[in-house]
Scaffold this active site. Structure first.
Site, PDB file in Angstrom:
ATOM      1  N   ASP A 513      -7.115  -4.984  -7.819  1.00 59.02           N
ATOM      2  CA  ASP A 513      -5.692  -5.008  -7.461  1.00 59.02           C
ATOM      3  C   ASP A 513      -5.292  -6.373  -6.874  1.00 59.02           C
ATOM      4  OD1 ASP A 513      -3.152  -4.326  -6.739  1.00 59.02           O
ATOM      5  OD2 ASP A 513      -3.706  -2.601  -5.511  1.00 59.02           O
ATOM      6  N   GLY A 555       1.995  -5.517 -13.912  1.00 56.54           N
ATOM      7  CA  GLY A 555       2.656  -5.941 -15.154  1.00 56.54           C
ATOM      8  C   GLY A 555       3.035  -7.402 -15.201  1.00 56.54           C
ATOM      9  N   ASP A 576       4.319   0.470  -8.230  1.00 61.89           N
ATOM     10  CA  ASP A 576       3.743   1.783  -7.895  1.00 61.89           C
ATOM     11  C   ASP A 576       4.695   2.928  -8.186  1.00 61.89           C
ATOM     12  OD1 ASP A 576       1.893   0.040  -6.924  1.00 61.89           O
ATOM     13  OD2 ASP A 576       1.661   1.056  -4.999  1.00 61.89           O
TER      14      ASP A 576
HETATM   15  C1  GLA Z   1      -1.181  -1.241  -4.560  1.00 61.94           C
HETATM   16  C2  GLA Z   1      -1.520  -0.505  -5.853  1.00 61.94           C
HETATM   17  C3  GLA Z   1      -1.676   0.977  -5.571  1.00 61.94           C
HETATM   18  C4  GLA Z   1      -2.760   1.199  -4.537  1.00 61.94           C
HETATM   19  C5  GLA Z   1      -2.462   0.369  -3.282  1.00 61.94           C
HETATM   20  C6  GLA Z   1      -3.634   0.390  -2.310  1.00 61.94           C
HETATM   21  O1  GLA Z   1       0.037  -0.869  -4.040  1.00 61.94           O
HETATM   22  O2  GLA Z   1      -0.527  -0.727  -6.808  1.00 61.94           O
HETATM   23  O3  GLA Z   1      -1.970   1.707  -6.749  1.00 61.94           O
HETATM   24  O4  GLA Z   1      -3.996   0.848  -5.097  1.00 61.94           O
HETATM   25  O5  GLA Z   1      -2.201  -0.976  -3.598  1.00 61.94           O
HETATM   26  O6  GLA Z   1      -3.381  -0.372  -1.173  1.00 61.94           O
END
Ligand code: GLA
Length: 763
Positions: A513, A555, A576
């Site tokens: 991430d 994205g 998200d």
């Molecule tokens: C981001 C990601 C989420 C999750 C959080 C965890 O927001 O997009 O899916 O993994 O981090 O902190």
């Protein structure tokens, strides 16, 4: 534990937008509505609070929409709202409580100070006394943008000018992004029962057994600390398709101060249709009726037959020389014996559990013939095991901790999820990954630089052993930056070491991430966007394990165009998700741009599922999606060949949620070996058709209704971009053949709902 650094996550940003879109509620009856007449001025000047100030040259603005939507998209900092309003003393005549006046101003993004007739009234939603001296800068006080501005004054408060003109002046400070007043509609009223009594219809979900027996606890809260209320509670369940009243009940009710009333209802509903539970509370001696409604779930998925059914993908990728683990998913009455023919050298099966383990030595395609037998019958299927370079030949199916537990995940919750995959039977439908998201990492590396679990994850080897013993896989999470989005340690400058550590722990899946890597990247160029993902790819290639690689960077840079070239098996295409219609449908129905880039081993990821009990932290609740929205969610994600990662508490599954996640014909659309993603082939108003070609030459088609009312439509095969005239059509949720149709067919689609079809060329 407290994370060392807090980084604003895309999750928070999307919540901000969603709460804005979803904060409309009905204004109260018989009050002064303050939707019109507002004046607006960017900037800041203390004289704007004075009732004498002349605001006639200010622009008009609606208090229901943020200023960004009304010509001030780039406005950050200070701006003022003002309104002139007459408050008639007749308001008091029919009021339930004659002692206090409410001034309700909706919500404000993100901070405010409000004056009534030049005297301080409230700050960020808290009423203040007339003598208050407001600070020069409006204090922050946390998530002030989400707080309702509801100010209460004694009826004899000298700030109120009864039967005369009153000026409400609001000084707003927006620290960035969206700003200003936004719904629900502002009003002025006397204090009323509705200020204390509210329904909570989501606290307890519907419980359904044997498809038709419904139970539900209706929760009615009385937040008043002093007053009890008497009134009439009415409950009705109505079939939205034909208006049939399925259940109706009226009771006189006594609501105790500070208490929640829990009222149980149960009824039989054989309609299998979109039904609405409508509740009202009519307090004695008040004109205002408190209402709420919620959709009642209905189960379309038939229970699996007693005889065995072999589920899951028909093709499975692995790399030669790496440990192999695959549990054959089979439903049917136990005991079931599983027999396989054609297993490649190096693999063996446990006949009792159906778990295949070992190591394939050579590259190649190995068709394995599976036979499952029990007292009720036999099923056979061929699984193609492809030992090559590509993993995730069908989209991964599993569970991820984030949408339910957020940063409060711990090893016991992960073990409980693995247990639940078996005890609920989800694993028998092909669900196999148990993925830990953010929140597992210790605050510091060991002296030799190794990452370890924090106190919530004392032993990863033990955890992976536990998960693997059930034939399931274990996933983990990290960031290419120094910190994750939740502020935990990331893998920056430790990529190779971390990949080795994870492999040593027995990890099968990594979600990587972006988060704080934004501070490391030089710019937004493609090269910089790809760099950290290429690096982790290299690191993963050095370990002796099959680890599915999930890119998460929301994205950026059209990741779908290059996710495969940096070695990703899947890549998030969006910010998200959260459990609202706007979030889920906004994400899902925009996925067509990325559609051409999906293929076996390379999937667009529109984020995880939001059905069941979710919460992103220790306090969880049933999803806010209606039943039809949940059908849309699972149908659309299956058509999109999306990775299916359940985001709910698996220990709290109700029959409806289970039915959504265990329809093997729907899941087969997602897992289809051809690996094509559906295309949006037709849009008319609120109706959209999405079609996906399947490996057997047939098509899956989703007919979606994004509108607020039910629709009856004539679906023409030509609009589905199908060339033939005559097709056999099967309803996949009901697992029922609808017949052979020429040219097209008529379908009824509920609001926010779907009909999911399999369409096969007629003979
Ligand atoms: C981001 C990601 C989420 C999750 C959080 C965890 O927001 O997009 O899916 O993994 O981090 O902190």
């Amino acid at each position: 534990m407290k994370p060392p650094v807090k980084i604003k996550s895309p999750f928070i940003l999307s919540l901000l937008l969603i709460s804005f879109l979803f904060s409309c509620s009905q204004p109260r009856q018989g009050n002064i509505l303050l939707t019109d007449g507002w004046k607006f001025q960017p900037g800041d000047n203390p004289s704007f609070s004075s009732p004498l100030f002349n605001d006639s040259s200010w622009e008009d603005i609606s208090p229901l929409d943020l200023w960004d939507a009304q010509g001030h998209a780039d406005l950050d900092g200070y701006a003022w709202y003002r309104i002139h309003v007459n408050i008639p003393s007749s308001l008091k005549t029919h009021a339930y409580f004659k002692d206090s006046l409410i001034i309700f101003l909706g919500k404000i993004d993100d901070r405010d100070q409000t004056w009534l007739n030049g005297k301080p009234l409230g700050q960020n939603g808290k009423t203040v006394s007339a003598g208050t001296k407001f600070p020069d800068d409006i204090p922050n006080g946390g998530e002030t943008w989400a707080v309702s501005r509801k100010y209460m004054l004694a009826a004899d408060d000298l700030r109120i000018n009864w039967d005369g003109e009153n000026v409400i002046a609001i000084r707003v400070f927006d620290r960035g992004g969206l700003g200003g007043m936004y719904g629900p509609a502002p009003y002025i009223s006397m204090r009323d029962v509705g200020d204390y009594v509210t329904f909570n219809l989501r606290k307890e979900p519907f419980m359904i057994s044997r498809q038709v027996n419904y139970k539900k606890i209706i929760v009615l809260n009385n937040a008043s600390t002093k007053d009890d209320f008497d009134g009439v509670l009415s409950v009705e369940v109505i079939n939205q398709e034909n208006d049939r009243v399925i259940f109706s009940e009226t009771t006189t009710t006594h609501l105790k101060a500070g208490k929640a009333l829990r009222h149980s209802i149960s009824f039989i509903n054989v309609d299998t249709a979109n039904c609405l539970l409508q509740c009202s509370f009519k307090p004695e001696k008040s004109k205002n009726i408190i209402t709420a409604n919620v959709g009642a779930p209905y189960i379309l998925t038939p229970p699996p037959p007693a005889s065995p059914r072999i589920n899951g993908p028909r093709v499975y990728g692995t790399r030669p020389g790496h440990p192999f683990l695959y549990r054959i998913p089979v439903t049917g009455e136990r005991p079931v014996s599983i027999d396989v023919k054609g297993l490649p050298e190096g693999l063996k099966i446990d006949d009792n559990t159906g778990i295949i383990t070992g190591k394939i030595l050579r590259k190649g395609d190995y068709p394995v013939r599976i036979t499952a037998r029990n007292a009720a019958g036999t099923d056979t299927a061929t699984l193609l095991i492809r030992a090559g370079n590509t993993l995730a030949l069908t989209p991964p199916m599993g569970w991820n901790s984030w949408n339910v537990w957020g940063l409060s995940v711990d090893a016991d919750k992960v073990k409980a999820a693995a247990d639940a995959f078996l005890s609920t039977g989800l694993a028998d439908h092909g669900w196999s990954y148990i993925n830990i998201d953010d929140g597992w990492e210790a605050p510091h590396r060991t002296p030799d630089g190794a990452i370890t679990g924090n106190e919530k994850f004392p032993d990863f080897k033990d955890l992976s052993g536990y998960v693997h013993s059930k034939g399931l896989k274990l996933g983990i999470y990290s960031s290419p930056g120094p910190y994750t989005c939740g502020g935990y340690l990331g893998s920056y400058q430790h990529e190779f070491q971390d990949a080795k550590t994870w492999a040593g722990w027995g990890i099968d899946y990594i979600k990587y991430d972006w988060c704080s890597y934004g501070k490391i990247a030089k710019d937004n160029s493609l090269e910089e966007l790809q760099k950290p993902y290429l690096l982790m790819r290299k690191a993963l290639d050095t370990v002796n394990r099959d680890i599915v690689y999930s890119l998460c960077q929301y994205g950026m840079g059209h990741v779908w165009e290059w996710g495969a070239t940096v070695g990703g098996n899947l890549w998030r295409t969006t910010g998200d998700i959260t459990d609202t219609w706007n979030s889920m449908s906004g994400i899902g129905f925009r996925q067509n741009t990325a559609s051409p880039y999906a293929s076996p081993g390379h999937w667009n990821d529109p984020d995880m599922l939001v059905v069941g009990w979710v919460g992103w932290g220790p306090h969880i609740r049933p999803t806010r999606l209606t039943p039809d929205e949940q059908y849309t969610h699972i149908s659309l994600w299956s058509l999109l060949s999306a990775p299916l990662l359940i985001g709910c508490d698996l220990t709290r599954m109700d029959d409806f949620t289970m039915s959504l996640l265990t329809n093997d014909e729907v899941l087969a659309v997602d897992q289809d070996p051809l690996g094509k993603q559906a295309d949006k082939v037709y849009v008319k108003g609120n109706i959209q058709y999405w079609t996906k070609p399947l490996a057997d030459g047939s098509w899956a088609a989703g007919i979606f209704n994004l509108g607020e009312g039910k629709e009856k439509i004539n679906v023409m095969f030509s609009d589905l971009k199908l060339k033939g005239n005559s097709y056999e059509v099967r309803d996949l949720w009901r697992q029922k053949n609808l017949g052979t149709f020429h040219k097209g067919m008529e379908l009824k689609i509920p609001s926010h709902g779907v009909v999911l079809l399999k369409i096969t060329r007629g003979v």
